[in-house]
Design a protein around this motif. Structure first.
Motif, short mmCIF file in Angstrom:
data_model
loop_
_atom_site.label_atom_id
_atom_site.label_comp_id
_atom_site.label_asym_id
_atom_site.label_seq_id
_atom_site.Cartn_x
_atom_site.Cartn_y
_atom_site.Cartn_z
N SER A 137 -9.96 -3.18 4.50
CA SER A 137 -8.84 -2.55 4.75
C SER A 137 -8.42 -2.52 6.21
O SER A 137 -9.37 -2.98 7.04
CB SER A 137 -9.33 -0.80 4.56
OG SER A 137 -10.28 -0.48 5.79
N GLN A 192 -1.96 2.19 6.08
CA GLN A 192 -3.18 1.52 6.04
C GLN A 192 -3.14 0.56 4.64
O GLN A 192 -2.25 1.23 3.50
CB GLN A 192 -4.22 2.51 5.51
CG GLN A 192 -4.90 3.43 6.88
CD GLN A 192 -5.73 2.50 7.55
OE1 GLN A 192 -6.50 1.76 6.94
NE2 GLN A 192 -5.49 2.67 8.82
N SER A 193 -3.58 -0.62 4.71
CA SER A 193 -3.73 -1.43 3.61
C SER A 193 -5.01 -1.39 3.30
O SER A 193 -6.00 -1.33 3.92
CB SER A 193 -3.12 -2.78 3.96
OG SER A 193 -3.94 -3.41 4.74
N LEU A 209 -4.30 -4.78 -4.24
CA LEU A 209 -3.68 -4.61 -3.20
C LEU A 209 -2.92 -3.44 -2.98
O LEU A 209 -2.02 -3.08 -3.99
CB LEU A 209 -2.92 -5.74 -2.49
CG LEU A 209 -3.54 -7.14 -2.76
CD1 LEU A 209 -2.83 -8.07 -2.47
CD2 LEU A 209 -4.83 -7.23 -1.71
N THR A 210 -2.97 -2.68 -1.98
CA THR A 210 -1.88 -1.37 -1.80
C THR A 210 -1.84 -1.30 -0.40
O THR A 210 -2.71 -1.40 0.51
CB THR A 210 -2.52 -0.01 -2.50
OG1 THR A 210 -1.36 0.94 -2.47
CG2 THR A 210 -3.56 0.25 -2.05
N THR A 211 -0.76 -0.49 0.05
CA THR A 211 -0.58 0.01 1.39
C THR A 211 0.10 1.42 1.08
O THR A 211 0.99 1.75 0.33
CB THR A 211 0.56 -0.85 1.86
OG1 THR A 211 -0.01 -2.23 2.08
CG2 THR A 211 0.88 -0.59 3.42
N GLN A 212 -0.59 2.56 1.97
CA GLN A 212 -0.06 3.73 1.86
C GLN A 212 0.20 4.29 3.20
O GLN A 212 -0.37 3.84 4.30
CB GLN A 212 -1.53 4.57 1.29
CG GLN A 212 -1.99 3.96 0.15
CD GLN A 212 -1.41 4.59 -1.15
OE1 GLN A 212 -0.81 5.71 -1.25
NE2 GLN A 212 -1.25 3.85 -2.19
N SER A 213 0.96 5.38 3.23
CA SER A 213 1.19 5.98 4.45
C SER A 213 1.58 7.67 3.96
O SER A 213 1.75 7.78 2.89
CB SER A 213 2.65 5.53 4.90
OG SER A 213 3.86 5.88 4.22
N ILE A 215 -1.63 -1.26 9.32
CA ILE A 215 -0.46 -1.94 9.57
C ILE A 215 0.28 -1.13 10.66
O ILE A 215 1.10 -2.09 11.40
CB ILE A 215 0.50 -1.88 8.19
CG1 ILE A 215 -0.44 -2.75 7.28
CG2 ILE A 215 1.75 -2.45 8.52
CD1 ILE A 215 0.19 -2.59 5.84
N ALA A 250 -6.04 5.22 -1.86
CA ALA A 250 -5.75 3.96 -1.57
C ALA A 250 -6.78 3.05 -2.39
O ALA A 250 -6.40 1.97 -3.08
CB ALA A 250 -5.40 3.58 -0.25
N ALA A 305 -7.58 -3.70 0.21
CA ALA A 305 -7.91 -4.64 -0.88
C ALA A 305 -9.31 -4.50 -1.42
O ALA A 305 -9.95 -4.30 -0.75
CB ALA A 305 -7.54 -5.93 -0.05
#
Length: 106
Positions: free
Chosen positions: A86, A94-95, A26-30, A89, A59, A97
């Motif tokens: 994806s 964006q997240s 899992l990751t969340t990017q901005s 958020i 991501a 998985a």
């Protein structure tokens, strides 16, 4: 970390395996505020927003690496049936998985 096979297929030709269980990455990017402004301007004229495309590529790569790490921690030799999910958020986050089934070769 050991490089393990990650595949979207259920079967690996020539391999028999036991299922260990589910694994995730899992990751969340901005993007930063300056790039968000540039993306907003691009939105006015249309076309690909390359900074956001790059963010999604990064991501995806992070999610797969974390999936592999989770599988290695469980003693897996491979991950089968890998998929992505994806979602947004917020407008600039964006997240992603990556998930699949960890297996051990017989």
């Amino acid at each position: 970390m050991a490089e393990i096979l990650v595949t979207t297929t259920e079967n690996i030709p020539g391999k028999k395996y036991d299922v260990i269980g589910e694994v995730f990455g899992l990751t969340t990017q901005s993007k930063n505020i300056v790039r968000n402004i540039g993306a907003g301007l691009k939105n006015l004229v249309g076309g690909e927003i390359k900074d956001y495309t790059q963010m999604m590529i990064e991501a995806r790569d992070v999610a797969i690496e974390r999936l592999r790490s989770n599988a290695v921690d469980l003693g897996a030799d491979a991950v089968v049936m890998m998929r992505f999910d994806s979602g947004s958020i917020s407008d600039d986050m964006q997240s992603v998985a990556a998930y699949g089934t960890a297996v051990k070769f017989k």
